[in-house]
Motif scaffolding. Sequence first.
Motif, PDB file in Angstrom:
ATOM      1  N   PHE A  23       0.826  -1.203   0.000  1.00  0.00           N
ATOM      2  CA  PHE A  23       0.000   0.000   0.000  1.00  0.00           C
ATOM      3  C   PHE A  23       0.865   1.259   0.000  1.00  0.00           C
ATOM      4  N   LEU A  24       1.899   1.259   0.830  1.00  0.00           N
ATOM      5  CA  LEU A  24       2.756   2.440   0.919  1.00  0.00           C
ATOM      6  C   LEU A  24       3.576   2.658  -0.340  1.00  0.00           C
ATOM      7  N   ASP A  25       3.629   1.634  -1.192  1.00  0.00           N
ATOM      8  CA  ASP A  25       4.378   1.742  -2.439  1.00  0.00           C
ATOM      9  C   ASP A  25       3.479   2.050  -3.633  1.00  0.00           C
ATOM     10  N   THR A  26       2.181   2.293  -3.392  1.00  0.00           N
ATOM     11  CA  THR A  26       1.278   2.631  -4.493  1.00  0.00           C
ATOM     12  C   THR A  26       1.576   4.045  -4.986  1.00  0.00           C
ATOM     13  N   PRO A  27       1.297   4.321  -6.275  1.00  0.00           N
ATOM     14  CA  PRO A  27       1.627   5.641  -6.830  1.00  0.00           C
ATOM     15  C   PRO A  27       1.003   6.807  -6.066  1.00  0.00           C
ATOM     16  N   LEU A  28      -0.256   6.664  -5.628  1.00  0.00           N
ATOM     17  CA  LEU A  28      -0.904   7.765  -4.933  1.00  0.00           C
ATOM     18  C   LEU A  28      -0.222   8.064  -3.605  1.00  0.00           C
ATOM     19  N   VAL A  29       0.072   7.027  -2.834  1.00  0.00           N
ATOM     20  CA  VAL A  29       0.720   7.241  -1.540  1.00  0.00           C
ATOM     21  C   VAL A  29       2.124   7.795  -1.738  1.00  0.00           C
ATOM     22  N   ARG A  30       2.822   7.285  -2.738  1.00  0.00           N
ATOM     23  CA  ARG A  30       4.148   7.818  -3.052  1.00  0.00           C
ATOM     24  C   ARG A  30       4.050   9.311  -3.382  1.00  0.00           C
ATOM     25  N   GLN A  31       3.038   9.672  -4.135  1.00  0.00           N
ATOM     26  CA  GLN A  31       2.874  11.073  -4.534  1.00  0.00           C
ATOM     27  C   GLN A  31       2.635  11.967  -3.325  1.00  0.00           C
ATOM     28  N   ILE A  32       1.703  11.603  -2.466  1.00  0.00           N
ATOM     29  CA  ILE A  32       1.311  12.498  -1.374  1.00  0.00           C
ATOM     30  C   ILE A  32       2.273  12.468  -0.203  1.00  0.00           C
ATOM     31  N   THR A  33       3.182  11.488  -0.159  1.00  0.00           N
ATOM     32  CA  THR A  33       4.162  11.444   0.935  1.00  0.00           C
ATOM     33  C   THR A  33       5.570  11.746   0.437  1.00  0.00           C
ATOM     34  N   GLY A  34       5.658  12.574  -0.594  1.00  0.00           N
ATOM     35  CA  GLY A  34       6.982  13.012  -1.018  1.00  0.00           C
ATOM     36  C   GLY A  34       7.197  13.120  -2.496  1.00  0.00           C
ATOM     37  N   GLY A  35       6.407  12.399  -3.296  1.00  0.00           N
ATOM     38  CA  GLY A  35       6.575  12.500  -4.733  1.00  0.00           C
ATOM     39  C   GLY A  35       6.342  13.920  -5.205  1.00  0.00           C
ATOM     40  N   ALA A 288      15.918  -7.172   8.152  1.00  0.00           N
ATOM     41  CA  ALA A 288      16.105  -7.839   6.867  1.00  0.00           C
ATOM     42  C   ALA A 288      14.770  -7.976   6.145  1.00  0.00           C
ATOM     43  N   ALA A 289      13.696  -8.163   6.918  1.00  0.00           N
ATOM     44  CA  ALA A 289      12.368  -8.354   6.324  1.00  0.00           C
ATOM     45  C   ALA A 289      11.972  -7.168   5.456  1.00  0.00           C
ATOM     46  N   LEU A 290      12.237  -5.950   5.916  1.00  0.00           N
ATOM     47  CA  LEU A 290      11.868  -4.773   5.139  1.00  0.00           C
ATOM     48  C   LEU A 290      12.935  -4.375   4.139  1.00  0.00           C
ATOM     49  N   ARG A 291      14.187  -4.668   4.455  1.00  0.00           N
ATOM     50  CA  ARG A 291      15.242  -4.379   3.483  1.00  0.00           C
ATOM     51  C   ARG A 291      15.076  -5.236   2.228  1.00  0.00           C
ATOM     52  N   GLU A 292      14.662  -6.481   2.416  1.00  0.00           N
ATOM     53  CA  GLU A 292      14.446  -7.355   1.263  1.00  0.00           C
ATOM     54  C   GLU A 292      13.327  -6.846   0.365  1.00  0.00           C
ATOM     55  N   ARG A 293      12.427  -6.058   0.933  1.00  0.00           N
ATOM     56  CA  ARG A 293      11.329  -5.476   0.150  1.00  0.00           C
ATOM     57  C   ARG A 293      11.688  -4.098  -0.399  1.00  0.00           C
ATOM     58  N   ASN A 294      12.925  -3.668  -0.148  1.00  0.00           N
ATOM     59  CA  ASN A 294      13.396  -2.362  -0.615  1.00  0.00           C
ATOM     60  C   ASN A 294      12.497  -1.224  -0.125  1.00  0.00           C
ATOM     61  N   VAL A 295      12.092  -1.306   1.126  1.00  0.00           N
ATOM     62  CA  VAL A 295      11.226  -0.282   1.708  1.00  0.00           C
ATOM     63  C   VAL A 295      11.998   1.023   1.884  1.00  0.00           C
ATOM     64  N   VAL A 296      11.375   2.101   1.449  1.00  0.00           N
ATOM     65  CA  VAL A 296      11.944   3.439   1.603  1.00  0.00           C
ATOM     66  C   VAL A 296      10.838   4.383   2.066  1.00  0.00           C
ATOM     67  N   LEU A 297      11.143   5.226   3.037  1.00  0.00           N
ATOM     68  CA  LEU A 297      10.216   6.275   3.468  1.00  0.00           C
ATOM     69  C   LEU A 297      10.899   7.617   3.244  1.00  0.00           C
ATOM     70  N   SER A 298      10.221   8.506   2.537  1.00  0.00           N
ATOM     71  CA  SER A 298      10.777   9.836   2.277  1.00  0.00           C
ATOM     72  C   SER A 298      10.755  10.681   3.540  1.00  0.00           C
ATOM     73  N   VAL A 419       2.353   4.927   8.308  1.00  0.00           N
ATOM     74  CA  VAL A 419       3.798   5.149   8.353  1.00  0.00           C
ATOM     75  C   VAL A 419       4.357   4.698   9.701  1.00  0.00           C
ATOM     76  N   GLU A 420       3.698   5.101  10.778  1.00  0.00           N
ATOM     77  CA  GLU A 420       4.165   4.681  12.107  1.00  0.00           C
ATOM     78  C   GLU A 420       4.060   3.173  12.268  1.00  0.00           C
ATOM     79  N   SER A 421       3.023   2.575  11.704  1.00  0.00           N
ATOM     80  CA  SER A 421       2.872   1.117  11.767  1.00  0.00           C
ATOM     81  C   SER A 421       4.027   0.427  11.065  1.00  0.00           C
ATOM     82  N   LEU A 422       4.445   0.965   9.916  1.00  0.00           N
ATOM     83  CA  LEU A 422       5.559   0.362   9.181  1.00  0.00           C
ATOM     84  C   LEU A 422       6.856   0.461   9.974  1.00  0.00           C
TER      85      LEU A 422
END
Length: 466
Positions: A23-35, A288-298, A419-422
């Motif tokens: 969900f956090l990697d969807t285009p809309l969420v990416r846009q409104i949280t930093g895109g 490692a669980a989130l690094r393997e998913r390439n999680v990034v937060l702006s 975001v806090e949950s992640l």
Amino acid sequence: MVSPTLPSSYDTIENYTSDLCSFLDTPLVRQITGGIHVNDALIQNGWQALPQEWTEWWSAWPDYRLAQQDLVDGIDEEAEPASRLVQQQPRLAASRPESLTTWLSTLKSLALPRTQRPGPAVALPKVLTAHMGPKKMSEVSSGAAYIHDVCQRRGIRRIVDMGSGQGYLSISLAYLFRGLQCLAIDGSESQVAGSRAVAISLGIPEHRLEQIVHWIDGAPSLASRIQDWADGESCMLVGLHACGSLSEHMIRYFATVPCIEALAVVGCCYNHVVPRSPSCPAGFPISAALRERNVVLSATALMAGCQAPNNWKRPGRGCDQEGESVFGKRRLHRAILEKLLHDKGIEVSRQDGKRPVWGIRKQDTASFAKFARRSMDCLKIAHDRVPAADLMAYEERYKDCEGQIAILWTLSVLCCKVVESLIALDRYWFLKEQGAKGVDIVPIFDFKISPRNLMMVAEKAGPGLP
């Protein structure tokens, strides 16, 4: 087996982690949280990039603050099915686009529950609460009770309070529970000096509460200091508001320092979390669980994680188009000036890649011209580079965009709980990967009083585990 309380639609933390990351990697969420940062909304057409049926619906509201409140109510755990705004604008409320309702429902369903978990509280005497506000009293009361229970169950007599600040927690523990010894650590000399003075006034001897100044950055030197202080005994590592990456440092100390057998830490100030990079390989995410998913937060997403829109003051029934929001004006003026500077090719220098502080005061929002001149002074931009006629022209061109900018900002803030949950999940998975037991994410405080209420707890194998 202990496990965090998950959103009601999930029965495994693995599935929950997967869906939250997606969900956090969807285009809309990416846009409104930093895109598209809200300050750049006029430059990058942020409003036009949103779903058209959403923007048309929001534009129909007589006051954008009512539309904002409708969004905020959409993520409230305790909100009634029918928003209170239905009574004020029944036709508009009923015509909300289905796609927006679905998005808000998804956003709400992916947030870790914040309802306070039932648990004990300690009655704090007036000598301890004299300098505490209601929020701090509530936090120390619940936090101290939880910590004491773990110490009783595990037979732990020593507590390390990292990021101890003014010493509210460590002083209360040492004062209330005579069998405990506390080591309070903070990087601020003035905070520690003030805490020492309070401890002395309460008659707490130094052998039960030692307070030291030490920068907490994950370095081995502090680990050695803790080991020496523990003198072969088991310790519990605690922190009621561990700012930014401090929580991560504490989690690593728990995992690597032999004498630390239990952990209880509440994170906050996520805008100070340091993302992983070549210069900071230990940054977020740490698991490692989130690094393997390439999680990034702006940076914008991390700042959103600090917000608590469900605790905002609601607009009153008299809210109408004549009412003005100082905060809304500030956001609008910032976006207009960013657009003007961009169009003129005037670059604003950044420090470490971050946006500069513009030093705006409440009175500077009285007019765009006043806001712009104050901002330009702070940014060291000569006034003759932006004539007064240009300021007037841009203000006139974008004067009706206040609601658009406010809603764009609100959309990013709505992502606070996911975001806090992640961030909490990242810390959960790291602890599990390190072999910790009893790992849990406990909503320890009343969310309406303390919105940063997720306590990360863990223990090492030993007696007293539930």
